[in-house]
Design an enzyme around this catalytic site. Structure first.
Site, mmCIF file in Angstrom:
data_model
loop_
_atom_site.group_PDB
_atom_site.id
_atom_site.type_symbol
_atom_site.label_atom_id
_atom_site.label_comp_id
_atom_site.label_asym_id
_atom_site.label_seq_id
_atom_site.Cartn_x
_atom_site.Cartn_y
_atom_site.Cartn_z
ATOM 1 N N LEU A 476 -23.099 47.308 3.320
ATOM 2 C CA LEU A 476 -23.846 48.608 3.348
ATOM 3 C C LEU A 476 -24.009 49.423 4.804
ATOM 4 C CD1 LEU A 476 -26.504 47.247 0.854
ATOM 5 C CD2 LEU A 476 -24.757 48.900 0.353
ATOM 6 N N CYS A 478 -24.537 48.820 9.358
ATOM 7 C CA CYS A 478 -25.145 47.949 10.627
ATOM 8 C C CYS A 478 -26.231 48.661 11.226
ATOM 9 C CB CYS A 478 -23.587 47.715 11.388
ATOM 10 S SG CYS A 478 -22.636 46.699 10.828
ATOM 11 N N GLY A 479 -27.010 47.876 11.791
ATOM 12 C CA GLY A 479 -27.999 48.486 12.270
ATOM 13 C C GLY A 479 -28.119 47.876 13.871
ATOM 14 N N ILE A 481 -30.034 45.763 14.837
ATOM 15 C CA ILE A 481 -30.393 44.302 14.972
ATOM 16 C C ILE A 481 -29.558 43.433 14.022
ATOM 17 C CG2 ILE A 481 -32.560 44.427 16.213
ATOM 18 C CD1 ILE A 481 -33.813 44.282 13.487
ATOM 19 N N GLY A 482 -28.936 43.977 13.038
ATOM 20 C CA GLY A 482 -28.233 43.330 11.960
ATOM 21 C C GLY A 482 -27.333 44.075 11.088
ATOM 22 N N THR A 483 -26.692 43.233 10.002
ATOM 23 C CA THR A 483 -25.962 44.123 9.041
ATOM 24 C C THR A 483 -26.238 43.840 7.833
ATOM 25 O OG1 THR A 483 -23.992 43.412 10.759
ATOM 26 C CG2 THR A 483 -23.470 43.969 8.354
ATOM 27 N N VAL A 484 -26.182 44.795 7.288
ATOM 28 C CA VAL A 484 -26.770 44.859 5.786
ATOM 29 C C VAL A 484 -25.671 44.746 4.719
ATOM 30 C CG1 VAL A 484 -28.470 45.952 4.033
ATOM 31 C CG2 VAL A 484 -28.977 46.087 6.575
ATOM 32 N N LYS A 499 -30.059 41.539 4.737
ATOM 33 C CA LYS A 499 -29.670 41.854 6.123
ATOM 34 C C LYS A 499 -29.894 40.652 6.822
ATOM 35 C CE LYS A 499 -31.771 44.765 9.689
ATOM 36 N NZ LYS A 499 -32.555 46.141 10.062
ATOM 37 N N ASP A 595 -39.663 56.149 13.461
ATOM 38 C CA ASP A 595 -38.303 56.404 13.704
ATOM 39 C C ASP A 595 -37.770 57.045 12.246
ATOM 40 O OD1 ASP A 595 -35.757 56.428 14.528
ATOM 41 O OD2 ASP A 595 -35.158 54.289 13.717
HETATM 42 N N1 LIG Z 1 -32.575 48.173 1.164
HETATM 43 C C1 LIG Z 1 -31.198 48.610 1.386
HETATM 44 N N2 LIG Z 1 -30.396 49.443 0.459
HETATM 45 C C2 LIG Z 1 -29.177 49.896 0.450
HETATM 46 N N3 LIG Z 1 -28.659 50.068 1.910
HETATM 47 C C3 LIG Z 1 -29.472 49.706 2.928
HETATM 48 C C4 LIG Z 1 -30.652 49.007 2.609
HETATM 49 N N4 LIG Z 1 -31.355 48.729 4.003
HETATM 50 C C5 LIG Z 1 -30.236 49.304 4.742
HETATM 51 N N5 LIG Z 1 -29.468 49.815 4.245
HETATM 52 C C6 LIG Z 1 -28.295 50.391 4.893
HETATM 53 O O1 LIG Z 1 -27.661 49.431 5.973
HETATM 54 C C7 LIG Z 1 -27.724 50.290 7.259
HETATM 55 C C8 LIG Z 1 -28.112 49.345 8.162
HETATM 56 O O2 LIG Z 1 -29.545 49.205 8.119
HETATM 57 P P1 LIG Z 1 -30.354 48.867 9.231
HETATM 58 O O3 LIG Z 1 -31.857 48.906 8.630
HETATM 59 O O4 LIG Z 1 -30.034 47.345 9.551
HETATM 60 O O5 LIG Z 1 -30.215 49.573 10.336
HETATM 61 P P2 LIG Z 1 -30.413 51.082 10.926
HETATM 62 O O6 LIG Z 1 -31.030 51.837 9.547
HETATM 63 O O7 LIG Z 1 -29.300 51.554 11.245
HETATM 64 O O8 LIG Z 1 -31.392 51.044 11.837
HETATM 65 P P3 LIG Z 1 -31.721 50.209 13.198
HETATM 66 O O9 LIG Z 1 -30.523 50.453 13.922
HETATM 67 O O10 LIG Z 1 -32.692 51.016 13.831
HETATM 68 O O11 LIG Z 1 -31.966 48.746 12.782
HETATM 69 C C9 LIG Z 1 -28.236 51.663 6.890
HETATM 70 O O12 LIG Z 1 -28.034 52.524 7.574
HETATM 71 C C10 LIG Z 1 -28.531 51.637 5.408
HETATM 72 O O13 LIG Z 1 -27.447 52.455 5.126
#
Ligand SMILES: Nc1ncnc2c1ncn2[C@@H]1O[C@H](COP(=O)(O)OP(=O)(O)OP(=O)(O)O)[C@@H](O)[C@H]1O
Length: 859
Positions: A476, A478-479, A481-484, A499, A595
């Site tokens: 879905l 990457c952020g 701190i992790g990959t979702v 995640k 954020d």
């Molecule tokens: N519960 C969820 N359902 C669907 N997609 C999600 C969900 N949580 C996260 N995602 C997807 O995964 C991506 C990565 O989420 P994540 O929260 O790890 O990082 P981020 O939003 O990029 O923020 P950060 O870098 O600050 O951690 C998001 O941009 C979102 O598109």
């Protein structure tokens, strides 16, 4: 290995939070820390409740509704001289004025609830604890509320003693709670948390509150639910009374949406047999459906993923070093996270203990008990530096690029990166009392979700959950701190957002505190516009969060799919309203989000939103304040000229049936409605102004440099230290971007953007045409000086009253029909993904993650 234990910065004090009270000859309340537990603040508060006198009348539902508005409660009657509230006020009327959403109210209660193993007692004490934190300001002098310092009753938050997970599992409750404990155990386990909380509250108060007795436990759900239905538009009911003899202020909050009500009301006036569900959300939904099937649809959130089946919920946590007990916490007790026990750092506990201070009131009208402790900020690094690619360790690049960048077109730059680097963190304020909810515990709005059952079953079956129990369907995003991943729990059809965070990476990059912050915040949440954390586990290599999956993408992507790449004002209003409720809830929990941006607003299958990503959030303390003006103020005049308040739940009359038809009532009023409005205005002029509950962590301060460039508040950029007002700044930027398709201060480079934020004045583009109210709201929010910013004093309550939200029924917004989603956001995507997954096993294997063989991108 418990990867969190060594890095935990956020702890709950288990000591030093008990006090001895004494009342001196002047009626002052004195509070001193005590070593023993013979006489605690709870005793004191219990006695406070003796003063509550709720009179209910019963004349059918209408009468009940009316009485709900006007039921007289003596708040600070003649007996209240020591407190400074000297005018009668209706209990329910008071809380209608508070205009806290049901979920937000629950949040406040959860925040204050006790995390110990005696969770039931913790739930039982929720109400009491909430009102420990209430500050009542009587503005008898007619001064503006904020200035009426003379008549302040502050019963500040005194966090409950926290017991470790070990103690949670102890069969015996602490002695001091034992009398209530037995009673709590008889509380139906499948009741929503708040209902339970209220019912649990009962026994602990039964000696002092006549109508709240053991008999309430026998109240049928329909009865409770009926009351819930009746009061679903309002949020809470408070009463406050002073017991003259002891000069003690007492207060209680009832949450009529899903709480017990006075026995008299329940038994005499409510029609049994209501088919309303026991969940609070369900109550509202049912009500909505019956009120206006055409305009309000029932919420069957994530119907592809939710089957109302399980009666219990759980939140479990595992780690390899802390093997779970094999159960998934099948009861409603807060789950005992394997990691949580490590979050209680004794050193910090001691420090917090020292920070606990008693502040006797300076005169008989004041009582202040403050508990100060540290705010924990996950700050770690330098200001001004956004995360560079160099900071990102690419573990294995396997799948697509960062989801934020998936929309590349005109807004390629709009893949805004959060700045998670911090200069320093200041700790200030008080105990955020996170532990109560961080134990997981019941999540009323999701408690019937099939996924709980699936997780629980898997945990029972496998002992502990691990990566091998999930089938990864697609990445879905990457952020930092992790990959979702979209993941299916093997053997079930339940989908989750999984995640996955690499422990070494987190440690190496000093991001472990951020991961921990996110997990702990997720554990607290129980709100329709915030994600549910179903489970989390830590293996030798990875820390994983099993979250609610949101199939609709994010608002950034969705906006780009709109004509002109902007949302219509109506759609924008819907989204920002839901975000506002989510922020309000977070603030009540003592979480400053920090954020906010469209990329972090995910869209659910049903079109409602889910605010995600909490690793940059700041946790702090909140002091709920109940502001009450005891003398009629000229407010009504203002109301009369500002009709928008009428259909908002902040208006005590918002329970009028016609306003329950839709969350967005038509702006063009009929003559009858106008007349009705006039009558109400006149009526409002005759009643006392309503008190207002403010739960805004205004004292929180951090110097961290966090956020996203275009969204950074000036005070963050200037490094002046910031607090909750940053969320209202970002809220303004957010609304601006939804309406105009771009942020207001964006420069050609980040530096320029930052400079613009600080020094450039706000300008609105000529196109698209945006209403005055919308621009006015944005203007109020984008005030560079945080103290003058809309929301900085009274938080979300202030913003909710802005005319931009005219006609919006906050309490029912979750039942409103969301803006239409593009088809691509439909759940069909998921079914498609599932189908194609079955066909293309090879892809699944690529994504299949096991502890030994994980492949994911981590920057
Ligand atoms: N519960 C969820 N359902 C669907 N997609 C999600 C969900 N949580 C996260 N995602 C997807 O995964 C991506 C990565 O989420 P994540 O929260 O790890 O990082 P981020 O939003 O990029 O923020 P950060 O870098 O600050 O951690 C998001 O941009 C979102 O598109």
């Amino acid at each position: 290995m418990d990867t969190f234990s060594s890095t935990c910065e956020i702890v709950e004090s288990t000591e030093g939070l008990d006090f001895n009270f004494s009342v001196d000859e002047k009626g002052k309340k004195n509070c001193v820390p005590k070593s023993g537990n013979k006489y605690s603040i709870e005793d004191d508060i219990n006695s406070l409740f003796e003063a509550i006198d709720v009179r209910t009348s019963a004349r059918g539902l209408d009468a009940l509704r009316k009485s709900a508005l006007k039921r007289p409660i003596r708040v600070g009657s003649s007996q209240a001289s020591g407190i400074g509230i000297s005018e009668p006020v209706s209990l329910k009327q008071a809380l209608r004025g508070l205009c806290i959403s049901q979920a937000a109210e629950m949040a406040a209660m959860k925040r204050l609830s006790k995390p110990s193993g005696s969770s039931r007692s913790s739930e039982a004490g929720t109400i009491k604890r909430l009102y420990r934190a209430v500050v009542v300001e009587a503005n008898e002098s007619g001064l503006p509320l904020n200035e009426g310092k003379g008549n302040v009753v502050e019963i500040s938050l005194v966090p409950e003693k926290i017991t470790s997970n070990i103690s949670e599992k102890m069969p015996e409750a602490p002695k001091s709670e034992s009398p209530n404990q037995a009673t709590y155990s008889s509380t139906p386990l499948d009741m929503p948390m708040t209902s339970k909380a209220m019912m649990n509250k009962v026994p602990s108060l039964d000696q002092v509150v006549p109508f709240v007795t053991e008999t309430e436990k026998e109240i049928s759900k329909p009865e409770l639910q009926k009351q819930t239905s009746i009061d679903s538009s309002c949020v809470a009911v408070a009463s406050k009374e002073v017991q003259q003899g002891e000069n003690i202020a007492s207060a209680s909050i009832e949450v009529p949406v899903n709480t017990a009500v006075p026995e008299k009301v329940l038994k005499g006036k409510l029609n049994p047999g209501s088919s309303l569900s026991s969940s609070s959300a369900g109550n509202i939904v049912n009500k909505c459906v019956s009120s206006s099937p055409g305009l309000i649809k029932p919420v069957f959130r994530n119907k592809s993923f939710i089957k109302k089946k399980g009666k219990q919920d759980s939140t479990s946590a595992f780690s390899s070093s802390n093997p779970c007990d094999g159960s998934a916490n099948n009861d409603l007790r807060p789950s005992t996270s394997c990691m949580d026990s490590h979050t209680h750092n004794s050193a910090v506990d001691n420090e917090r203990k020292e920070n606990v201070k008693a502040s006797p009131a300076s005169n008989s009208t004041n009582m202040s008990i403050e508990v100060n402790s540290n705010v924990t900020d996950t700050s770690t690094s330098k200001p001004g530096s956004s995360l560079s690619s160099g900071n990102r360790a690419k573990v294995v690049t396997k799948v697509d690029e960062k989801s934020r960048s998936r929309e590349k077109g005109e807004f390629s730059q709009s893949s805004k990166s959060s700045i998670g680097e911090y200069s320093s963190s200041t700790s200030i304020s008080e105990d955020s009392t996170l532990s109560g909810s961080s134990r997981g515990g019941s999540r009323p709005h999701m408690s019937k979700d099939l996924r709980w059952e699936a997780i629980r079953h898997a945990q029972k079956h496998h002992g502990c959950l691990g990566l091998r129990h999930f089938k990864l369907i697609k990445k879905l995003g990457c952020g930092d701190i992790g990959t979702v991943y979209l993941a299916e729990l093997t053997g079930t059809s339940c989908l989750f957002a999984l995640k996955v965070m690499d422990n070494d990476f987190l440690m190496g990059r000093k991001k472990m505190p951020r991961a921990q912050t996110e997990r702990e915040i997720l554990q607290m949440l129980d709100h329709p516009f915030l994600p549910t954390l179903f489970s989390h586990f830590t293996t030798e290599k990875f820390s994983c969060l099993v979250m609610e999956y949101c199939p609709g993408g994010d608002l950034h992507v969705l906006r780009q799919k709109q004509p002109s790449r902007c949302f219509s004002e109506q759609a924008a209003r819907f989204y920002v309203a839901e975000v506002l409720l989510a922020l309000e809830y977070l603030h009540m929990l003592g979480v400053v989000y920090r954020d906010l941006k469209p990329e972090n607003i995910l869209v659910r299958e049903d079109g409602h939103i889910m605010l995600s990503d909490f690793d940059l959030s700041l946790r702090c303390a909140v002091n709920p304040m109940l502001l009450k003006s005891s003398s009629p103020v000229v407010e009504p005049t203002k109301k009369a000229s500002s009709p928008c308040t009428e259909s908002s739940c902040i208006d005590p009359f918002c329970l009028h049936p016609s306003w329950q038809v839709s969350c967005f009532t038509p702006r063009l009023l009929s003559v009858a409605a106008a007349k009705s409005r006039k009558i109400k205005s006149d009526l409002a002029a005759q009643v006392s102004p309503l008190p207002q509950l403010i739960v805004e962590p205004t004292s929180a301060r951090s110097n961290s440099f966090v956020g996203t460039h275009e969204y950074l508040a000036p005070e963050i950029i200037k490094g002046e230290g910031h607090g909750s007002a940053v969320d209202w700044w970002t809220f303004g930027i957010f609304l601006f971007e939804l309406l105009y398709g771009r942020t207001p201060f964006k420069g050609s480079a980040n530096d320029e953007t930052l400079s613009n934020v600080v020094s450039q004045s706000l300008r609105f583009p000529g196109y698209p045409v945006v209403s005055f109210h919308a621009r006015d709201l944005i203007r109020g929010l984008l005030v560079k000086e945080p103290d003058n910013r809309l929301g900085s004093v009274k938080g979300a309550a202030e913003i909710k009253q802005h005319p931009f939200f005219e006609g919006l029924n906050w309490a029912l917004i979750r039942c409103a029909i969301p803006p239409e989603l593009p088809k691509s956001c439909d759940a069909a995507i998921v079914s498609q993904a599932m189908a194609s997954q079955k066909k293309e096993n090879i892809k699944c294997e690529e994504l299949q993650v096991t502890e030994e063989n994980v492949e994911f991108e981590m920057f």
